[in-house]
Design a protein around this motif. Structure first.
Motif, PDB file in Angstrom:
ATOM      1  N   ARG A 139       0.852  -1.188   0.000  1.00  0.00           N
ATOM      2  CA  ARG A 139       0.000   0.000   0.000  1.00  0.00           C
ATOM      3  C   ARG A 139       0.886   1.235   0.000  1.00  0.00           C
ATOM      4  NH1 ARG A 139      -5.466  -0.099  -0.480  1.00  0.00           N
ATOM      5  NH2 ARG A 139      -5.665   1.572   1.037  1.00  0.00           N
ATOM      6  N   ARG A 140       0.436   2.278  -0.695  1.00  0.00           N
ATOM      7  CA  ARG A 140       1.174   3.540  -0.651  1.00  0.00           C
ATOM      8  C   ARG A 140       0.889   4.273   0.653  1.00  0.00           C
ATOM      9  NH1 ARG A 140      -0.745   3.513  -6.028  1.00  0.00           N
ATOM     10  NH2 ARG A 140       0.906   3.161  -7.554  1.00  0.00           N
ATOM     11  N   GLU A 179      -1.528  -1.781  -3.928  1.00  0.00           N
ATOM     12  CA  GLU A 179      -1.272  -0.610  -4.768  1.00  0.00           C
ATOM     13  C   GLU A 179       0.108  -0.631  -5.414  1.00  0.00           C
ATOM     14  OE1 GLU A 179      -4.079   2.586  -2.347  1.00  0.00           O
ATOM     15  OE2 GLU A 179      -1.935   2.462  -1.898  1.00  0.00           O
ATOM     16  N   ILE A 180       0.919  -1.640  -5.102  1.00  0.00           N
ATOM     17  CA  ILE A 180       2.235  -1.725  -5.728  1.00  0.00           C
ATOM     18  C   ILE A 180       2.409  -3.120  -6.316  1.00  0.00           C
ATOM     19  CG2 ILE A 180       3.210  -0.039  -4.120  1.00  0.00           C
ATOM     20  CD1 ILE A 180       4.681  -2.321  -2.747  1.00  0.00           C
ATOM     21  N   ARG A 184       7.993  -3.672  -7.543  1.00  0.00           N
ATOM     22  CA  ARG A 184       8.175  -2.518  -6.655  1.00  0.00           C
ATOM     23  C   ARG A 184       8.439  -2.997  -5.224  1.00  0.00           C
ATOM     24  NH1 ARG A 184       5.657   2.628  -6.243  1.00  0.00           N
ATOM     25  NH2 ARG A 184       6.740   3.760  -4.572  1.00  0.00           N
TER      26      ARG A 184
END
Length: 334
Positions: A139-140, A179-180, A184
């Protein structure tokens, strides 16, 4: 845009932009909105009632809160599934370093012993490795301390993840979207390991420098180093969801939270009110630190002005830090 419908009964689903799984409120079936659920894992969670019991038990055992149970009101907990990639990494580093080694030795001058300080500059080279499995939150938006401690408890307790389809069938909890990408996550894992790899380089260089001068108890300080590292292994697991219950309780008009690992009910992070006894401890700490160092400073004022100034300054700093607890309205335990 038409809202998604249940793939089993056709009823409209209640979803948000974050939704990964939507459980139909009519037929109770889970609907998977993103990706292939067969490729995703999740750790099953205890039911809400068990989590509440665990939280209440923890409160009853707390040395400060157990005497205030009658003033605490618990609310129903909320279950969130946080997405993680578990990245298995191995880094190798070749280095060259300049190390200053300092030690004392006893020499005899005209039959009398005398201690001398010896300083040598040693150049060393070596190779170190670091292997670890890093839990990367996918998650960002960060969940802060609760996500970090949850991941650590996951490694310590080692619950067995199950296929997402099996866990989602329980019909409880909110699955937060990743979210990634795995790539990443791998990059974030490597970045998190670099400081530890460099620390290992310094430790190894210091050991080699001490061995070079033949004094294993010497003080060694790395002055300069060149490091070339390589990623020898880097593998990301399937996306894995860890259950985190957030339980809110009300005490004296303020809300506090317990963050609870879903698989065993352990309170991994606890927000608690800063009570009178905590403020008293902070006050005593401030007085003790300021008094001890301040007294030392005044005692040395006429004989050693520099040391006196350092002691007075340190007393002021420690008093300020210790007194910080007087201003906090809550504290965090983990």
């Amino acid at each position: 845009m038409e809202s998604p419908r249940c793939s089993y009964c056709g009823a409209p689903l209640e979803v948000t932009p974050d939704s990964v799984v939507a459980v139909c409120r009519y037929c109770g079936r889970p609907n998977f909105l993103l990706g292939n659920p067969a490729e995703v894992l999740a750790v099953p969670s205890l039911p809400s009632s068990d989590v509440v019991k665990k939280a209440v038990e923890r409160t009853r055992k707390d040395l400060n809160l157990r005497w205030r149970m009658s003033a605490i009101n618990f609310t129903s907990p909320d279950l969130y599934y946080l997405p993680f990639y578990l990245v298995d990494a191995r880094l190798n580093a070749d280095y060259r370093a300049t190390v200053v080694v300092t030690y004392t030795k006893t020499v005899y001058v005209r039959g009398q012993p005398r201690t001398e300080t010896v300083t040598k500059v040693v150049k060393v080279a070596g190779r170190v490795s670091l292997s670890d499995v890093v839990a990367v939150l996918a998650r960002r938006a960060t969940w802060g301390l609760s996500a970090d401690v949850l991941a650590k408890h996951f490694f310590d307790s080692a619950p067995e993840p199950k296929p997402l389809t099996d866990v989602a069938a329980q019909g409880t909890g909110t699955f937060l979207a990743a979210e990634i990408t795995p790539e990443r996550a791998k990059a974030k894992a490597v970045r998190s390991l670099i400081p530890r790899l460099l620390a290992r380089v310094e430790e190894d260089a210091a050991v080699r420098a001490r061995e070079a001068v033949g004094v294993l108890m010497a003080t060694a300080s790395v002055q300069d180093k060149t490091v070339d590292y390589e990623v020898a292994r880097l593998e990301a697991s399937r996306l894995t969801y860890l259950p985190l219950w957030v339980m809110t309780y009300l005490f004296n008009g303020s809300h506090y939270h317990y963050y609870v690992a879903g698989w065993d009910g352990k309170v991994v992070v606890a927000e608690e009110p800063a009570l009178a006894e905590h403020r008293a401890a902070s006050l005593l700490g401030a007085v003790a630190a300021g008094g001890a160092l301040g007294g030392l400073g005044f005692a040395l004022y006429h004989t050693d002005f520099f040391t006196s100034t350092v002691a007075l300054t340190a007393g002021a700093v420690f008093s300020y830090l210790a007194a910080g607890g007087l201003l906090r309205s809550r504290r965090v335990e983990k």
